[in-house]
Design an enzyme around this catalytic site. Structure first.
Site, PDB file in Angstrom:
ATOM      1  NE  ARG A  47      -4.200  -1.620   0.286  1.00  0.00           N
ATOM      2  CZ  ARG A  47      -5.263  -1.779   1.074  1.00  0.00           C
ATOM      3  NH1 ARG A  47      -5.504  -0.913   2.015  1.00  0.00           N
ATOM      4  NH2 ARG A  47      -6.068  -2.791   0.888  1.00  0.00           N
ATOM      5  NE  ARG A  51      -7.466   5.267   1.837  1.00  0.00           N
ATOM      6  CZ  ARG A  51      -8.344   4.456   2.427  1.00  0.00           C
ATOM      7  NH1 ARG A  51      -9.531   4.898   2.733  1.00  0.00           N
ATOM      8  NH2 ARG A  51      -8.027   3.217   2.731  1.00  0.00           N
ATOM      9  NE  ARG A  60      -9.334   7.048  -6.618  1.00  0.00           N
ATOM     10  CZ  ARG A  60      -9.724   6.394  -5.527  1.00  0.00           C
ATOM     11  NH1 ARG A  60      -8.871   5.706  -4.839  1.00  0.00           N
ATOM     12  NH2 ARG A  60     -10.980   6.411  -5.144  1.00  0.00           N
ATOM     13  CG  ASP A  96      -8.793  -3.765  -4.283  1.00  0.00           C
ATOM     14  OD1 ASP A  96      -8.247  -3.161  -3.343  1.00  0.00           O
ATOM     15  OD2 ASP A  96      -9.592  -4.700  -4.102  1.00  0.00           O
ATOM     16  CE1 TYR A 171     -13.102  -7.770   1.818  1.00  0.00           C
ATOM     17  CE2 TYR A 171     -11.257  -9.012   0.917  1.00  0.00           C
ATOM     18  CZ  TYR A 171     -11.741  -8.020   1.743  1.00  0.00           C
ATOM     19  OH  TYR A 171     -10.880  -7.277   2.506  1.00  0.00           O
TER      20      TYR A 171
HETATM   21  O1  CP3 Z   1       0.356   0.207  -3.186  1.00  0.00           O
HETATM   22  C1  CP3 Z   1      -0.139  -0.954  -3.211  1.00  0.00           C
HETATM   23  O2  CP3 Z   1       0.129  -1.800  -2.338  1.00  0.00           O
HETATM   24  C2  CP3 Z   1      -1.009  -1.362  -4.397  1.00  0.00           C
HETATM   25  C3  CP3 Z   1      -2.374  -1.153  -4.209  1.00  0.00           C
HETATM   26  C4  CP3 Z   1      -3.320  -2.118  -3.515  1.00  0.00           C
HETATM   27  C5  CP3 Z   1      -4.644  -1.734  -3.241  1.00  0.00           C
HETATM   28  N1  CP3 Z   1      -5.316  -2.828  -2.773  1.00  0.00           N
HETATM   29  C6  CP3 Z   1      -5.196  -0.400  -3.484  1.00  0.00           C
HETATM   30  C7  CP3 Z   1      -6.329   0.040  -2.649  1.00  0.00           C
HETATM   31  C8  CP3 Z   1      -3.180  -3.452  -3.146  1.00  0.00           C
HETATM   32  C9  CP3 Z   1      -1.944  -4.337  -3.187  1.00  0.00           C
HETATM   33  C10 CP3 Z   1      -4.449  -3.875  -2.670  1.00  0.00           C
HETATM   34  C11 CP3 Z   1      -4.729  -5.252  -2.236  1.00  0.00           C
HETATM   35  C12 CP3 Z   1      -5.875  -5.501  -1.358  1.00  0.00           C
HETATM   36  N2  CP3 Z   1      -7.148  -5.015  -1.467  1.00  0.00           N
HETATM   37  C13 CP3 Z   1      -5.854  -6.426  -0.302  1.00  0.00           C
HETATM   38  C14 CP3 Z   1      -4.665  -7.245   0.102  1.00  0.00           C
HETATM   39  C15 CP3 Z   1      -3.660  -6.410   0.801  1.00  0.00           C
HETATM   40  C16 CP3 Z   1      -3.983  -6.113   2.230  1.00  0.00           C
HETATM   41  O3  CP3 Z   1      -4.052  -4.932   2.558  1.00  0.00           O
HETATM   42  O4  CP3 Z   1      -4.105  -7.068   3.005  1.00  0.00           O
HETATM   43  C17 CP3 Z   1      -7.124  -6.438   0.283  1.00  0.00           C
HETATM   44  C18 CP3 Z   1      -7.557  -7.260   1.463  1.00  0.00           C
HETATM   45  C19 CP3 Z   1      -7.940  -5.555  -0.476  1.00  0.00           C
HETATM   46  C20 CP3 Z   1      -9.380  -5.246  -0.276  1.00  0.00           C
HETATM   47  C21 CP3 Z   1      -9.540  -3.805  -0.002  1.00  0.00           C
HETATM   48  N3  CP3 Z   1      -9.540  -2.831  -0.964  1.00  0.00           N
HETATM   49  C22 CP3 Z   1      -9.628  -3.158   1.262  1.00  0.00           C
HETATM   50  C23 CP3 Z   1      -9.668  -3.860   2.604  1.00  0.00           C
HETATM   51  C24 CP3 Z   1      -9.673  -1.773   1.025  1.00  0.00           C
HETATM   52  C25 CP3 Z   1      -9.676  -0.645   2.033  1.00  0.00           C
HETATM   53  C26 CP3 Z   1     -10.974   0.018   2.218  1.00  0.00           C
HETATM   54  C27 CP3 Z   1     -10.768   1.392   2.819  1.00  0.00           C
HETATM   55  O5  CP3 Z   1     -11.236   2.367   2.214  1.00  0.00           O
HETATM   56  O6  CP3 Z   1     -10.096   1.497   3.863  1.00  0.00           O
HETATM   57  C28 CP3 Z   1      -9.621  -1.603  -0.380  1.00  0.00           C
HETATM   58  C29 CP3 Z   1      -9.610  -0.309  -1.095  1.00  0.00           C
HETATM   59  C30 CP3 Z   1      -8.282   0.111  -1.593  1.00  0.00           C
HETATM   60  N4  CP3 Z   1      -7.454  -0.670  -2.333  1.00  0.00           N
HETATM   61  C31 CP3 Z   1      -7.680   1.374  -1.411  1.00  0.00           C
HETATM   62  C32 CP3 Z   1      -6.453   1.357  -2.081  1.00  0.00           C
HETATM   63  C33 CP3 Z   1      -5.459   2.459  -2.230  1.00  0.00           C
HETATM   64  C34 CP3 Z   1      -8.295   2.546  -0.669  1.00  0.00           C
HETATM   65  C35 CP3 Z   1      -9.392   3.150  -1.477  1.00  0.00           C
HETATM   66  C36 CP3 Z   1      -9.120   4.552  -1.912  1.00  0.00           C
HETATM   67  O7  CP3 Z   1      -7.972   5.031  -1.950  1.00  0.00           O
HETATM   68  O8  CP3 Z   1     -10.111   5.181  -2.275  1.00  0.00           O
END
Ligand code: CP3
Length: 364
Positions: A47, A51, A60, A96, A171
């Site tokens: 990540r 954000r 974004r 994602d 999920y």
């Molecule tokens: O920089 C990186 O690592 C690449 C980007 C990345 C995202 N999701 C972007 C994202 C990666 C590798 C993921 C994988 C992901 N997504 C996982 C496995 C990694 C982990 O954290 O365990 C999981 C479980 C998800 C599912 C998911 N997607 C979650 C739990 C969330 C967070 C929800 C929230 O708003 O807190 C997301 C959304 C997400 N994926 C965001 C980002 C940057 C945030 C949304 C946003 O920026 O609007």
């Protein structure tokens, strides 16, 4: 067809540039994955794009998470942001874990502050029919974005990724995030045949998605089984490992290191290596030397600073980072990372300083 087709609509074919490829292969990150001597311990953060970065929040603005994942220009910019700012040793493709599921037509969305939400959860054999195969055409924007990205990245490797079958299933079956996974586990314990078929389907979709990323130029892949730590080892071995192993097998033989990561997986580290990984990700609950004992020889390790340490001030960050390096001394391959993703309210300067600290401390 040329890799330079660009954003004009035509999907570029995968013709990774041999010059870049040589430079990438010599990078500290890929050397560490291959357990070769490195000029310094390579660093990247799960990540790292997201954000915590003001430049991310800016690009974004007004664009939904899933929509942004389908725009090669945005994906390229967002993926590059942490590389420019922090000088990390690898980029991770901005996407994602639910993107391939959206691409095969499932009705799902990512809700801010919540995570992936699935309109109609997958609970029955009839529901399985909704999970069709993924083709490269379904995710042509991934091929296009990786083509653009690898040209911009020069000698910096790009990590592709996907969600592992168990975490994706959690999920799909729950319909959204869960703390207990009661519906997913009910299927696993109560209807093992349906469960095995679901995970097998997800393994095929995941493997196809990773192959697209590799063909387009990703030089390593990470399989995120973020929530596998909810499982006892015997259940993991019986009901999850075969599907994850199928994914790793499908992407073997490309010379692309395979990383396997989960949270709270201290009891599963050996099995997660056994599933077919070249590199095993470790969270902060198990020290690196103990993780190495649990994983056994022949694999590199990635980890494992507690992401909340970044809120504790420079001195504490350096003390705890030093501890990670000390416990990793003598490992054959160590990639420095956090034990889980960067939290959104993290001060980005703390991350930049951490990269610099690890690089200077480990320069040889
Ligand atoms: O920089 C990186 O690592 C690449 C980007 C990345 C995202 N999701 C972007 C994202 C990666 C590798 C993921 C994988 C992901 N997504 C996982 C496995 C990694 C982990 O954290 O365990 C999981 C479980 C998800 C599912 C998911 N997607 C979650 C739990 C969330 C967070 C929800 C929230 O708003 O807190 C997301 C959304 C997400 N994926 C965001 C980002 C940057 C945030 C949304 C946003 O920026 O609007």
């Amino acid at each position: 067809m040329s890799a330079n087709a660009g954003p004009t609509g035509q999907t570029p074919t995968a013709t990774p540039d041999p010059v870049r490829n040589d430079a990438v292969q010599e990078s500290a990150f890929l050397k560490a994955c291959r357990r070769e001597p490195v000029p310094h311990t390579p660093v990247w953060f799960m990540r790292q794009a997201g954000r915590s970065l003001p430049e991310y929040r800016k690009v974004r603005e007004g664009i939904g998470m899933l929509d942004s994942c389908m725009r090669p220009d945005l994906v390229t910019e967002i993926t590059l942001q942490p590389v420019r700012r922090h000088h990390v040793d690898a980029a991770i493709y901005f996407s994602d874990i639910v993107v391939p599921l959206k691409a095969i037509g499932l009705d799902l969305d990512i809700k801010p502050g919540i995570g992936p939400v699935v309109e109609q959860p997958v609970r029955t054999r009839a529901d399985l029919a909704r999970l069709r195969d993924l083709t490269p055409e379904d995710v042509s924007y991934v091929t296009e974005a990786i083509g653009m990205l690898t040209r911009e990245l020069g000698s910096t490797p790009l990590i592709g990724f996907a969600g592992a079958p168990f975490t994706l299933a959690s999920y799909l079956v729950e319909g959204g995030p869960s703390r207990t996974y009661e519906n997913a586990k009910a299927m696993m314990y109560g209807d093992p045949e349906l469960w095995a078929d679901l995970l097998d389907r997800l393994a095929d979709i995941t493997a196809a998605f990773l192959k697209v990323q590799i063909a387009a130029g990703a030089s390593a892949v990470q399989l995120f089984d973020s929530w596998a730590g909810a499982l006892a080892p015997a259940d993991y071995r019986r009901s999850v490992l075969p599907a994850s192993a199928k994914v790793f097998d499908a992407v073997a033989g490309h010379g692309v290191p395979r990383i396997h990561f989960g949270v709270g997986t201290g009891e599963l580290l050996g099995l997660m290596g056994e599933a077919g990984a070249d590199v095993v990700g470790v969270d902060w609950r198990v020290p690196m030397d103990e993780a190495a004992r649990r994983v056994g020889p022949g694999k590199a390790l990635q980890g494992n600073l507690d992401p909340t340490v970044l809120f504790a001030g420079r001195e504490a960050v350096e003390t705890k980072a030093r501890e990670v390096l000390d416990t990793a001394t003598g490992l054959e391959g160590h990639i420095f990372n956090l034990g889980h993703g960067v939290m959104p309210s993290t001060d980005p300067d703390a991350l930049t300083r951490l990269v610099e600290y690890v690089h200077t401390q480990t320069a040889r």
